[in-house]
Write an enzyme that holds these catalytic residues in place. Structure first.
Site, PDB file in Angstrom:
ATOM      1  N   PHE A 201       0.825  -1.208   0.000  1.00 47.05           N
ATOM      2  CA  PHE A 201       0.000   0.000   0.000  1.00 47.05           C
ATOM      3  C   PHE A 201       0.862   1.262   0.000  1.00 47.05           C
ATOM      4  O   PHE A 201       0.623   2.194  -0.768  1.00 47.05           O
ATOM      5  CB  PHE A 201      -0.915  -0.031   1.232  1.00 47.05           C
ATOM      6  CG  PHE A 201      -1.727   1.211   1.445  1.00 47.05           C
ATOM      7  CD1 PHE A 201      -2.981   1.335   0.888  1.00 47.05           C
ATOM      8  CD2 PHE A 201      -1.240   2.254   2.237  1.00 47.05           C
ATOM      9  CE1 PHE A 201      -3.741   2.475   1.090  1.00 47.05           C
ATOM     10  CE2 PHE A 201      -1.991   3.396   2.443  1.00 47.05           C
ATOM     11  CZ  PHE A 201      -3.240   3.506   1.869  1.00 47.05           C
ATOM     12  N   ASP A 202       1.864   1.325   0.863  1.00 50.77           N
ATOM     13  CA  ASP A 202       2.730   2.512   0.973  1.00 50.77           C
ATOM     14  C   ASP A 202       3.419   2.818  -0.343  1.00 50.77           C
ATOM     15  O   ASP A 202       3.432   3.954  -0.813  1.00 50.77           O
ATOM     16  CB  ASP A 202       3.815   2.290   2.032  1.00 50.77           C
ATOM     17  CG  ASP A 202       3.263   1.973   3.401  1.00 50.77           C
ATOM     18  OD1 ASP A 202       2.390   1.092   3.498  1.00 50.77           O
ATOM     19  OD2 ASP A 202       3.719   2.587   4.371  1.00 50.77           O
ATOM     20  N   THR A 203       4.012   1.781  -0.933  1.00 51.86           N
ATOM     21  CA  THR A 203       4.759   1.975  -2.173  1.00 51.86           C
ATOM     22  C   THR A 203       3.846   2.463  -3.288  1.00 51.86           C
ATOM     23  O   THR A 203       4.187   3.403  -4.022  1.00 51.86           O
ATOM     24  CB  THR A 203       5.429   0.657  -2.596  1.00 51.86           C
ATOM     25  OG1 THR A 203       6.325   0.229  -1.563  1.00 51.86           O
ATOM     26  CG2 THR A 203       6.197   0.826  -3.890  1.00 51.86           C
TER      27      THR A 203
END
Length: 407
Positions: A201-203
């Site tokens: 999700f972050d990437t």
């Protein structure tokens, strides 16, 4: 270049009574032991050091132990602490739900183990509150960062970020550090486009933000690895690889509305500089110098190879001609950022003009040298290098004049 740069509006410094400026989300799954100490420590730090109203949201990822009870007790004990219960696992899913429901204008999250020193929290969110930046990440890979972790995790982290740079052209340094923040108005536009519900999700969020032209602020952090971390490294790595492949395909096929995002969220162009102010001069000089060093080495090698069979002047002509063509092509692409065939012929003609001047300078230097003495090879090369340095400075001025308006 025309247009006016319009910075994003700053968050209201004195919000209405009871409204939080910052919402820190702590996603958890089966963390009944660590959750209490984490939230109390975070709450105490924010109370003592954060100058704006805040809230803390515990996002429970369908825990099956005593985590929900601990979270509810913390919400009853500490002002500004709330609980969000999800029926499915997934850190990305928890962050999407918590951030989407939060009324705060700045949203953040951190891992429950608090591996990151909380002293970096205010520097993380300050550029978002001021309107300077759109997202912020803690980075363990900056020179100013201090990190304590095993060699295995160090290699995996650096390898993953190198992979992102190669596969997705990522320019941010640390995608995996569990210490990030985003403006709520930006999150509202990006979150619907992020498909991953787990660790990728972050990437995915950061890549979309970068491609949309948003400013990502990086904060060096002090970070101590949690030896009790429950992250399955192999499963997470495989999921990340699948995410990279999926996101890469979406970027290549144009499935993502990046142009719309850039128009809606990206920063406007800078105002046109005065005509006498060069654009990007320091960076151009550095790249031109690197190309120049490579060209000079190639020139000297070609001169030495041709000196014996051709003589000094013909060898100088051949070496200078070959390296001049290559030098113009390299500077056009690397130094001045010009791609494609447009104006390529004109640029090479200007490069040949610089070549002719350089030839006159180096040939004249050689002729003057041989007219006054019988030089050895070392003196001959020294004179040529000096003449080439002068010719290189002249080349830079001529090429930059031709491509002055290229960033």
């Amino acid at each position: 270049m025309t247009g006016t740069y319009a910075p994003r509006a700053a968050v209201q410094a004195r919000p209405a009574a009871g409204s939080a400026v910052l919402d820190v989300v702590v996603p958890v799954y089966n963390e009944e032991t660590d959750l209490g100490p984490c939230v109390r420590r975070l709450h105490a730090h924010l109370t003592a050091h954060f100058p704006y109203p805040f809230r803390i949201t515990v996002a429970d990822n369908a825990s099956v132990d005593g985590t929900p009870a601990v979270a509810r007790a913390l919400a009853d004990e500490l002002p500004g602490v709330g609980v969000l219960r999800l029926d499915e696992k997934g850190r990305g899913r928890a962050l999407r739900a918590a951030w989407s429901a939060s009324p705060a204008p700045v949203l953040a999250y951190m891992d429950v183990d608090l591996s990151t020193d909380l002293a970096a929290l205010l520097p993380l969110v300050a550029p978002l509150i001021s309107g300077h930046s759109d997202l912020a990440i803690g980075t363990r890979l900056a020179r100013a960062s201090r990190v304590v972790r095993g060699a295995k995790r160090e290699v995996i982290s650096r390898g993953y970020n190198l992979l992102l740079r190669g596969a997705l052209a990522a320019r941010f340094s640390d995608a995996q550090c569990g210490f990030k923040a985003i403006r709520a108005d930006v999150a509202a536009e990006l979150l619907p486009l992020v498909r991953d519900t787990g660790w990728f999700f972050d990437t995915e969020l950061l890549v979309l933000a970068q491609r949309a032209g948003l400013r990502i602020h990086e904060v060096p952090v002090d970070w101590v690895d949690d030896p009790d971390s429950r992250v399955d490294i192999v499963a997470t790595a495989l999921a990340d690889l699948r995410g990279i492949g999926r996101l890469g395909r979406a970027l290549v096929t144009g499935a993502l509305p990046l142009a719309q995002l850039r128009a809606q969220l990206g920063r406007g162009p800078l105002p046109a500089p005065p005509a006498q102010v060069p654009i990007g001069l320091p960076r151009q000089l550095a790249r031109f110098a690197a190309v120049g060093v490579a060209s000079t080495l190639a020139y000297l090698l070609l001169f030495l190879l041709a000196r014996g069979p051709l003589g000094a002047q013909p060898a100088n002509l051949l070496a200078l001609l070959l390296t001049a063509v290559a030098n113009t092509a390299a500077n056009r692409r690397l130094t001045f950022g010009v791609t494609g065939r447009r104006h390529a012929g004109r640029h090479h003609l200007q490069g040949l003009l610089a070549f002719a001047l350089g030839l006159a300078l180096t040939s004249g230097s050689l002729a003057a040298l041989h007219a006054t003495t019988t030089p050895n090879r070392a003196l001959e090369l020294t004179v040529l290098v000096t003449a080439n340095l002068a010719a290189t400075a002249l080349r830079f001025l001529l090429l930059r004049l031709a491509m002055h308006h290229r960033p």
